[in-house]
Design an enzyme around this catalytic site. Structure first.
Site, short mmCIF file in Angstrom:
data_model
loop_
_atom_site.label_atom_id
_atom_site.label_comp_id
_atom_site.label_asym_id
_atom_site.label_seq_id
_atom_site.Cartn_x
_atom_site.Cartn_y
_atom_site.Cartn_z
N ILE A 11 -91.75 90.05 -19.97
CA ILE A 11 -92.98 90.76 -20.32
C ILE A 11 -93.56 90.23 -21.62
O ILE A 11 -94.77 90.03 -21.74
CB ILE A 11 -92.69 92.27 -20.43
CG1 ILE A 11 -92.38 92.86 -19.05
CG2 ILE A 11 -93.88 93.00 -21.05
CD1 ILE A 11 -91.91 94.31 -19.10
N ASP A 30 -88.17 86.12 -31.49
CA ASP A 30 -87.20 86.22 -30.42
C ASP A 30 -85.90 85.60 -30.88
O ASP A 30 -85.90 84.73 -31.76
CB ASP A 30 -87.70 85.51 -29.15
CG ASP A 30 -87.24 86.21 -27.87
OD1 ASP A 30 -86.03 86.49 -27.77
OD2 ASP A 30 -88.08 86.46 -26.99
N ASP A 46 -83.71 88.09 -34.89
CA ASP A 46 -83.05 89.17 -34.15
C ASP A 46 -83.61 90.48 -34.70
O ASP A 46 -83.50 90.76 -35.90
CB ASP A 46 -81.55 89.08 -34.37
CG ASP A 46 -80.75 90.11 -33.59
OD1 ASP A 46 -81.36 91.09 -33.09
OD2 ASP A 46 -79.53 89.96 -33.51
N VAL A 47 -84.21 91.30 -33.81
CA VAL A 47 -84.80 92.56 -34.29
C VAL A 47 -83.73 93.53 -34.75
O VAL A 47 -84.06 94.58 -35.31
CB VAL A 47 -85.70 93.22 -33.23
CG1 VAL A 47 -86.90 92.33 -32.91
CG2 VAL A 47 -84.92 93.58 -31.98
N ASN A 73 -91.80 94.86 -28.37
CA ASN A 73 -91.38 94.66 -26.99
C ASN A 73 -89.90 94.33 -26.84
O ASN A 73 -89.30 94.62 -25.81
CB ASN A 73 -92.23 93.55 -26.36
CG ASN A 73 -91.67 93.05 -25.05
OD1 ASN A 73 -91.79 93.71 -24.02
ND2 ASN A 73 -91.06 91.87 -25.08
N SER A 125 -90.96 102.70 -20.92
CA SER A 125 -90.43 102.45 -19.57
C SER A 125 -90.61 103.71 -18.75
O SER A 125 -90.59 104.83 -19.27
CB SER A 125 -88.95 102.09 -19.64
OG SER A 125 -88.34 102.19 -18.37
N TYR A 138 -80.42 103.61 -21.56
CA TYR A 138 -81.72 102.94 -21.66
C TYR A 138 -82.86 103.95 -21.67
O TYR A 138 -83.79 103.85 -22.48
CB TYR A 138 -81.87 101.97 -20.48
CG TYR A 138 -83.13 101.15 -20.52
CD1 TYR A 138 -83.27 100.10 -21.43
CD2 TYR A 138 -84.19 101.41 -19.64
CE1 TYR A 138 -84.43 99.34 -21.46
CE2 TYR A 138 -85.34 100.64 -19.66
CZ TYR A 138 -85.46 99.61 -20.57
OH TYR A 138 -86.61 98.85 -20.60
N THR A 170 -90.74 98.93 -12.46
CA THR A 170 -89.84 97.79 -12.32
C THR A 170 -90.68 96.52 -12.29
O THR A 170 -91.51 96.33 -11.40
CB THR A 170 -89.02 97.89 -11.02
OG1 THR A 170 -88.35 99.15 -10.99
CG2 THR A 170 -88.00 96.78 -10.95
N VAL A 171 -90.45 95.67 -13.28
CA VAL A 171 -91.29 94.49 -13.46
C VAL A 171 -90.54 93.25 -12.96
O VAL A 171 -89.36 93.07 -13.24
CB VAL A 171 -91.69 94.31 -14.94
CG1 VAL A 171 -92.62 93.11 -15.10
CG2 VAL A 171 -92.36 95.58 -15.46
#
Length: 242
Positions: A11, A30, A46-47, A73, A125, A138, A170-171
């Protein structure tokens, strides 16, 4: 100037590409930037790290003088019932999926305040509002994101900073395709993912990207504190006769 966390795959990559096509300067954060689309400024970060997020977003903000859009994201999945997994794993997923958004937002706010039309778009989500088996962890993180986003919107609206969410179904991402390939019956697994959307097919990453573009559009001035569902009707429709 736009920043997308987790912007090198799935995404996030689609969002980065859409922002580029809309004419934005785009930077992505990322852990692995190998898949970042051409034309973005990639930062390996790294977030889950305060230091890495602050350094990357600080460098972007100082280089461009401001940030206009932050797309939170980056995240990770973790199939689990409430009894599954050590609590260390639960802490780790919350650290990425919730506190990762906090880290990026805190680092970005000084530069968003320099923009004439700042916007934050958080990725939620369908699991936040629809119970699915083995998604307790999640779903809990995404429910937290939706609640936090509304509170953030209330806190920041007086500064002209709009905060909104996208809630995908659901992607059809590389992650989902990998789960399909690893299933005992890949065809049945793909059919299951398709069929749980009332439309009969998974959501495309590009559809999510278009939703982000709308929410980030400076003309969408009255869209704030909202959750935009792009889920094929998953959360709102049941196609059966009573």
């Amino acid at each position: 100037m736009a920043v997308v966390t987790g912007g090198a795959a799935g995404i996030g990559r689609a969002v980065s590409e859409a922002l580029l096509e809309a004419g934005a300067n785009v930077s992505v954060l990322d852990k692995d930037v190998a898949g970042a689309p051409a034309g973005v400024q990639p930062f390996t970060a790294d977030v889950g790290s305060d230091e890495q997020v602050a350094a990357a977003i600080g460098a972007i903000g100082e280089s461009h003088g401001r940030l206009d859009v932050l797309v939170n994201n980056a995240g990770r999945s973790y199939p689990a019932s409430v009894e599954d997994g050590p609590l260390e794993d639960w802490h780790a997923v919350f650290d990425i999926n919730v506190l990762g958004y906090v880290r990026a937002t805190r680092a970005a706010l000084p530069y968003l305040r320099r923009s004439g039309s700042p916007s934050i778009v958080n990725m939620s989500s369908c699991t936040a509002t629809t119970g699915l088996r083995r998604r307790a962890l999640y779903a809990a993180t995404k429910g937290a994101i939706e609640a936090m986003s509304r509170a953030m919107a209330a806190d920041l609206l007086h500064e002209g900073i709009r905060v909104n969410c996208v809630s995908p179904g659901t992607v059809d991402t590389p992650f989902i395709r990998r789960l399909i390939d690893e299933a005992q019956n890949p065809d049945a697994q793909r059919a299951a993912y398709n069929n749980r959307q009332p439309t009969g097919f998974m959501v495309s990453p590009e559809e999510i990207a278009r939703a982000v573009l709308y929410l980030a559009d400076p003309k969408a001035v009255s869209t704030v504190g909202s959750v935009l569902s792009v889920d094929g009707g998953f959360g709102s429709m049941r196609l059966f006769d009573l």
